[in-house]
Structures are given as structure tokens and as C-alpha cells.
Design a protein around this motif. Structure first.
Motif, mmCIF file in Angstrom:
data_model
loop_
_atom_site.group_PDB
_atom_site.id
_atom_site.type_symbol
_atom_site.label_atom_id
_atom_site.label_comp_id
_atom_site.label_asym_id
_atom_site.label_seq_id
_atom_site.Cartn_x
_atom_site.Cartn_y
_atom_site.Cartn_z
ATOM 1 N N VAL A 9 0.846 -1.200 0.000
ATOM 2 C CA VAL A 9 0.000 0.000 0.000
ATOM 3 C C VAL A 9 0.884 1.254 0.000
ATOM 4 O O VAL A 9 0.666 2.183 -0.786
ATOM 5 N N ASP A 10 1.915 1.255 0.866
ATOM 6 C CA ASP A 10 2.831 2.410 0.924
ATOM 7 C C ASP A 10 3.491 2.680 -0.418
ATOM 8 O O ASP A 10 3.803 3.824 -0.755
ATOM 9 N N MET A 11 3.738 1.601 -1.163
ATOM 10 C CA MET A 11 4.408 1.763 -2.456
ATOM 11 C C MET A 11 3.431 2.180 -3.554
ATOM 12 O O MET A 11 3.819 2.304 -4.718
ATOM 13 N N GLY A 12 2.165 2.326 -3.191
ATOM 14 C CA GLY A 12 1.179 2.767 -4.177
ATOM 15 C C GLY A 12 0.688 1.647 -5.092
ATOM 16 O O GLY A 12 0.133 1.921 -6.161
ATOM 17 N N LEU A 13 0.889 0.399 -4.685
ATOM 18 C CA LEU A 13 0.436 -0.711 -5.527
ATOM 19 C C LEU A 13 -1.066 -0.933 -5.365
ATOM 20 O O LEU A 13 -1.645 -0.652 -4.310
ATOM 21 N N SER A 14 -1.673 -1.471 -6.394
ATOM 22 C CA SER A 14 -3.032 -1.995 -6.279
ATOM 23 C C SER A 14 -2.894 -3.474 -5.961
ATOM 24 O O SER A 14 -2.014 -4.132 -6.503
ATOM 25 N N LEU A 15 -3.734 -3.987 -5.088
ATOM 26 C CA LEU A 15 -3.583 -5.400 -4.739
ATOM 27 C C LEU A 15 -4.884 -5.999 -4.223
ATOM 28 O O LEU A 15 -5.804 -5.270 -3.840
ATOM 29 N N PHE A 16 -4.904 -7.327 -4.258
ATOM 30 C CA PHE A 16 -6.007 -8.101 -3.690
ATOM 31 C C PHE A 16 -5.518 -8.701 -2.379
ATOM 32 O O PHE A 16 -4.381 -9.169 -2.312
ATOM 33 N N VAL A 17 -6.383 -8.693 -1.373
ATOM 34 C CA VAL A 17 -6.046 -9.371 -0.118
ATOM 35 C C VAL A 17 -7.230 -10.239 0.293
ATOM 36 O O VAL A 17 -8.354 -9.741 0.435
ATOM 37 N N SER A 18 -6.979 -11.532 0.451
ATOM 38 C CA SER A 18 -8.011 -12.412 1.014
ATOM 39 C C SER A 18 -7.593 -12.722 2.439
ATOM 40 O O SER A 18 -6.424 -13.008 2.693
ATOM 41 N N ASN A 19 -8.532 -12.622 3.376
ATOM 42 C CA ASN A 19 -8.173 -12.966 4.759
ATOM 43 C C ASN A 19 -9.196 -13.924 5.349
ATOM 44 O O ASN A 19 -10.351 -13.971 4.916
ATOM 45 N N SER A 20 -8.725 -14.695 6.309
ATOM 46 C CA SER A 20 -9.575 -15.699 6.958
ATOM 47 C C SER A 20 -9.570 -15.472 8.458
ATOM 48 O O SER A 20 -8.525 -15.191 9.043
#
Ligand code: KET
Length: 398
Positions: free
Chosen positions: A232-243
Motif C-alpha cells: 500500500v505504501d508503495m502505491g500498488l493496487s492489490l487483492f487481499v483475502s483474509n480468513s
């Protein structure tokens, strides 16, 4: 009509549960599936969960459908835990989060989204990875490949190979990563290594998909999320799945979340809408009970604190079992190196046993681990650890 239907060979992890239940060996020990058992071998109900359940008002209250995305408090709970409470990216409205049917549901909805909106993308998983990662992405018609990760011979991460592999991927290819407590190896990247991986991902314009199912079991709640927050700090877009299956000990309630970090709030709104549509066409909306528990525990400051303490208690007991197992093995087999047991993080230890040795443990001793040699250390306790260690000694000595 159905004669052409293939028989299902069964799941490599879930299939073990049935075999274990059917085994009449009185000494049997289940170290297959990733479930935490306490010091006397019971699955715990966390105290924070008990309090939350007592607070859930009248059990015979009406039960409407939840929204497609689940309860707002469940979604907020996921966001604060993953990205840090009320951090800028959340304030900016750049994260689209839905509550999902466990971590598995998050992976499924995320993979459906990728298939629909990035149809050219391939997905790359670590070699090895949790077997269902491959099944879920392939089940969405996405081509799955493997990036080098673990070297069995040296019990270490093939970091240089991993980097040079990822450097060759194409724009918008998906890289599935385990932010902490890698399943099945227990071997995690250092923060410096994460920085390097994320640099390559940024340069190559790849899509990171981070699957976090053991937050709090590695180091702590915040450092276990290092890779997510750094991206996030690097400005990336990403998907996060959490359980929440493991860290709330709510396996059967199917509670998790899918978050997509977007460049702008407008894009997050579009993505959120499409995630809702994905959910609608697969299962409409999540069940309510687990979501209400997550909402209460994550958003009540006191219960949240209590929860973190309870997770750290589980984490520390697993670490103590690692030390005990290692010391019994070392004293019986001084020529072997068992350092890997305490270097690995989370619930699992990748033991390097051969499939034949794993089979002998099962048939002769009633000790069940996954055929790839993964042991769930969270199934060990003071009453069975010596038995398991001695069984391992028997199959390891020549
Ligand atoms: N991701 C990972 C990395 C993971 O290990 C699991 C479950 C999940 C997602 C699924 O989470 P859930 O909330 O249960 O849908 N792993 C254990 C159980 C299983 O195989 O289903 C395991 O590896 O034993």
C-alpha cells in the motif's frame, strides 16, 4: 446418464480427517488439517467469542438476508486488521472490502473477478502452496503456474530463483503470496526480501494477490501484515483475502474477507460494485452469525485487545511445541538437523519426510500428516508430543 462423470479422488487435506476419524488406534494424533487445538487437545472457543455470542441479542430474532457484501462492521474489522486502524488508504476510500465465506470464499470471488476483468492474466503460486489455491484459480478458468519458493534439500527459500522468475512475468499476471506463516512450508520472506519482491511486482506491473489466513500466529498482528502495508505504501493496487477461521477459531462459521486496494476512491467503488455482483451470482450474501461475531470482536476495543492476547497465547503454545519436538528429535537422532522446526512460522512444519515415511507414520502409529510432509504443529500437546517425536524417530532412522 452420469457414467461419464469422474470419481473424485478426494481432497489431500480434508480427506485425512475422515481417515483419522475412522482409525481405531487409541494413540492416534491428527496433525493433518490446519486447525488449532489447545494444550489438552480440544478446539478452543475463544473467550472474546463467548462474550460476543452472549451479546448477540435474542437467538430467536428475525434473520433477514445480509447485504451482498456482508455486515459493514465485519468489513471494517477486516480493513482495520489488514491495513492498520483508520490508516490513510482507508480514509481515502481506496479499499473495496466484502465479507466472504472464509478465506476460501474470498479467493473464489477474487479469482472470478480476475477472470472476468483481466481475462488474459495467469496466476502464479509458490512451489509448493496450499493445494486449494491451484484448485480455486483453475476452477475459475485461470491458467496457474508456479514460481520457485522452497528448496527441500536445504530447507530454505530459493529467493534468487523466485525473483528471476517473477521478473519474467507479463503485465497484469497475478502473483499469489502468503504475507505470513507460509502454507505448507512455514518459511516466510524477511522484510528486505518482501521489499525486493514488491519492487519487481511494481516494475513489471503485476497484480499481487495476498492470502493471509494466519495473521497473529507468526510474529504479531502488525508485522504479519508487513507485506500488505508495504505494498500500500508503495502505491500498488492489490487483492487481499483474509480468513478468521484460525485466529478466531471459527472454522465452521466461514468468516473471512476480500479487499481490493485501488488507485482512487472512484475505482474502489466500481470494484466494490462488481464484487457485489460476483457474490450475487454465486451465493447472494454471506450467513449472518459469524459475521456478527466478527463485527463485535473486531470493533469493541476491549474485546479486540482480549482477542489479540488469545491469539498470542495460541502462537506461543505452538512455538513451545516446536521447541519440545525439536529437542526430543535431536536427542534421539543427533546426526539429523532439526533446526528447520523452530525456523518455521505459524501452524505448519514442512518436515521433508518422504511419502512412504508419512504413510508409515499413519499406518503404524496413527500419526496423520499431509502426504507432502506438512505437519500441523498446532495439533501437538504435552500429552502427545513425545509419542509423535518417537514415531518420527522410528521412521527416520535407517
Ligand atoms: N488460505 C490459506 C493459506 C489456508 O491455509 C486456508 C486453510 C485458507 C486460505 C482457507 O481458509 P478458510 O477460512 O477455512 O476458507 N487452510 C487449512 C484448511 C483447509 O485446507 O481448508 C489447511 O491448510 O489445512
Amino acid at each position: 446418464m452420469f457414467e461419464r462423470i469422474d470419481y473424485y479422488a478426494g481432497d489431500p487435506i480434508l480427506g485425512l480427517v475422515d481417515k483419522f476419524v475412522a482409525d481405531s488406534n487409541p494413540n492416534k494424533v491428527n496433525l493433518g488439517i490446519g486447525i488449532y487445538y489447545d494444550k489438552v487437545g480440544n478446539m478452543p472457543v475463544l473467550d472474546c467469542v463467548k462474550t460476543a455470542e452472549q451479546r448477540i441479542a435474542d437467538p430467536i430474532s428475525p434473520r433477514p438476508y445480509l447485504p451482498m457484501a456482508g455486515l459493514p462492521g465485519h468489513r471494517k474489522g477486516c480493513q482495520n486488521l489488514l491495513f492498520g486502524k483508520d490508516t490513510q488508504v482507508l480514509k481515502d476510500g481506496r479499499v473495496a472490502t466484502i465479507a466472504t465465506l472464509g478465506g476460501s470464499g474470498a479467493l473464489k470471488v477474487g479469482a472470478e473477478f480476475i477472470h472476468e476483468w483481466f481475462p488474459q492474466s495467469k496466476c502464479y503460486v509458490s512451489d509448493p502452496t496450499w493445494s486449494n489455491h491451484i484448485a480455486i484459480f483453475e476452477g475459475c478458468d485461470i491458467e496457474v503456474g508456479e514460481y520457485p519458493y522452497y528448496d527441500k534439500a536445504t530447507n530454505s527459500i530459493r529467493f534468487d530463483d523466485m525473483i528471476s522468475f517473477i521478473e519474467k512475468l507479463n503485465k497484469n499476471d497475478v502473483v499469489l503470496l502468503h504475507p505470513c506463516c507460509h502454507n505448507p512450508t512455514g518459511m516466510d520472506l524477511t522484510q528486505e526480501q518482501w521489499d525486493k519482491v514488491l519492487d519487481v511486482i511494481k516494475q513489471r506491473e503485476l497484480i499481487p494477490f495476498m492470502d493471509i489466513a494466519y495473521q497473529g500466529f507468526g510474529d504479531n498482528m502488525d508485522s504479519d501484515a508487513y507485506a500488505i502495508r508495504k505494498a500500500v505504501d508503495m502505491g500498488l493496487s492489490l487483492f487481499v483475502s483474509n480468513s478468521f477461521s484460525k485466529n478466531l477459531s471459527l472454522y465452521g462459521e466461514r468468516v473471512g474477507g476480500l479487499s481490493v486496494v485501488c488507485p482512487t476512491a472512484d475505482e474502489a467503488e466500481r470494484v466494490f460494485g462488481q464484487l457485489n455482483f460476483m457474490v450475487r451470482r454465486i451465493y447472494t450474501s454471506p450467513p449472518s452469525h459469524g459475521g456478527r461475531v466478527v463485527d463485535i470482536v473486531m470493533n469493541d476495543e476491549q474485546l479486540h485487545q482480549q482477542w489479540v492476547g488469545e491469539v498470542y497465547g495460541m502462537r506461543d503454545r505452538i512455538k513451545a511445541m516446536r521447541m519440545k519436538l525439536k529437542s526430543v528429535l535431536e536427542s534421539n537422532l543427533p546426526d539429523h538437523n532439526f533446526d528447520y522446526i523452530t525456523h518455521q512460522n505459524g501452524m505448519f512444519s514442512f518436515t521433508g519426510l518422504t511419502p512412504e515415511q508419512v504413510e508409515r507414520l499413519q499406518s503404524e502409529f496413527g500419526v496423520y500428516m499431509v502426504s507432502n510432509s506438512r505437519m500441523c504443529v498446532a495439533g501437538l500437546n504435552v500429552n502427545n508430543v513425545d509419542y509423535v517425536a518417537n514415531a518420527m524417530v522410528e521412521v527416520l532412522k535407517v
